[in-house]
Design an enzyme around this catalytic site. Structure first.
Site, short mmCIF file in Angstrom:
data_model
loop_
_atom_site.label_atom_id
_atom_site.label_comp_id
_atom_site.label_asym_id
_atom_site.label_seq_id
_atom_site.Cartn_x
_atom_site.Cartn_y
_atom_site.Cartn_z
N CYS A 19 13.13 10.69 1.57
CA CYS A 19 14.39 10.08 1.99
C CYS A 19 14.14 9.01 3.04
O CYS A 19 13.55 9.28 4.09
CB CYS A 19 15.32 11.15 2.55
SG CYS A 19 16.85 10.50 3.26
N CYS B 146 32.00 -11.00 20.04
CA CYS B 146 31.87 -9.74 19.31
C CYS B 146 31.88 -10.08 17.82
O CYS B 146 32.92 -10.43 17.26
CB CYS B 146 33.01 -8.81 19.68
SG CYS B 146 32.88 -7.16 18.98
#
Length: 287
Positions: free
Chosen positions: A137, A112
């Site tokens: 945007c 991880c």
């Protein structure tokens, strides 16, 4: 420029994770859903760490790998004995933690890893190309580009200004000259630049000359950045088609310049938020 110790300089956010063993927020990292082929290297020393072929989606919010490049990662049991930390074997940079026995893959291992601890080096592929398009945007623009068949990866950032390494805050002051821009990496055997240009015009109001929707300002203007005469000609072709349909096209054409990537929390914004854009919508224009 590398430091005297041979390491790359780190931003405060990178130092928090890599040096002080912090953790980036889940589902915010750049590589959580990366599907490109290539190799991940250490952000600090650039030692190879993981192959993309060993990455899998554990739905945990961080990039996951079931194997590392041999000898690249060192395991260090946490002091409390509950978890095992993983660090770069070459420079000791904090990567994340490793977990065993979860059953995600036959190797029964999950590294991880914080995205911010790594840099991705894509494999050389002559069919992969990049396009740069600004249409308001960049959160909403990227939402539609990243879903197009044949698009392999997207990133949002800034292009066309006069300030190096601009921050989002600087660009929002409206005096750097940058436009919010999407970088689109696409497989040219599956989708063409022409297809992307058509999609570009179909996801925003290219007639608006002061911004996009409720977002007003020079950073929100419509622009196609062309990399060569062929791309410029395609852009001009579709502007001509739109004008023949009666539209007053406000889209600018500018040559590609340096693309400055925006901060990580802007990347794949709506994908992480689980929402849809408020300032962009798709409408079919071309046959």
């Amino acid at each position: 420029m590398k430091q005297d110790n041979g390491y790359n300089p780190l931003t405060p956010e990178e130092e928090y994770v890599i040096v002080h063993k912090g953790t980036e927020r889940p589902f915010t990292g750049e590589y959580v859903k990366n599907t490109r082929e290539g190799v991940y290297v250490c952000k600090r020393c650039e030692a190879p760490l993981y192959r993309s072929s060993d990455q899998f989606d554990a739905h945990c919010g961080w990039p996951s790998f079931d194997d590392e490049i041999e000898g690249a990662v060192k395991r260090i049991p946490d002091a409390d004995g509950l978890r095992t930390e993983i660090v770069c074997a070459k420079c000791g940079a904090h990567l994340g933690h490793v977990f065993l026995g979860e059953g995600f893959t036959p190797k029964n291992t999950r590294h991880c890893v914080n995205s911010i601890s790594m840099k991705f080096i894509p494999s050389v592929n002559k069919t992969l190309k990049k396009a740069y398009m600004a249409c308001g945007c960049f959160w909403g623009a990227e939402y539609y580009f990243m879903k197009a068949a044949g698009v392999k990866h997207t990133a949002v950032g800034f292009m066309g200004g006069h300030v190096e390494h601009p921050t989002y805050e600087q660009v929002c002051r409206k005096n750097t000259g940058h436009l919010e821009t999407t970088e689109i990496e696409y497989d040219s055997t599956r989708i063409s630049y022409e297809d992307l240009v058509k999609l570009f015009f179909e996801i925003h109001d290219f007639t608006q000359a002061d911004g996009q929707g409720p977002d007003i300002g020079p950073q929100y203007l419509s622009c196609l950045f062309y990399a060569n005469p062929e791309e410029k000609a395609i852009a001009e072709k579709y502007i001509g088609i739109l004008e023949s349909k009666g539209y007053r096209v406000a889209t600018m054409l500018k040559p590609v310049s340096t693309f400055w990537k925006a901060e990580n929390y802007h990347q794949q914004y709506y994908e992480h938020k689980g929402d849809r854009p408020y300032c962009h919508r798709y409408r079919k224009i071309f046959d």
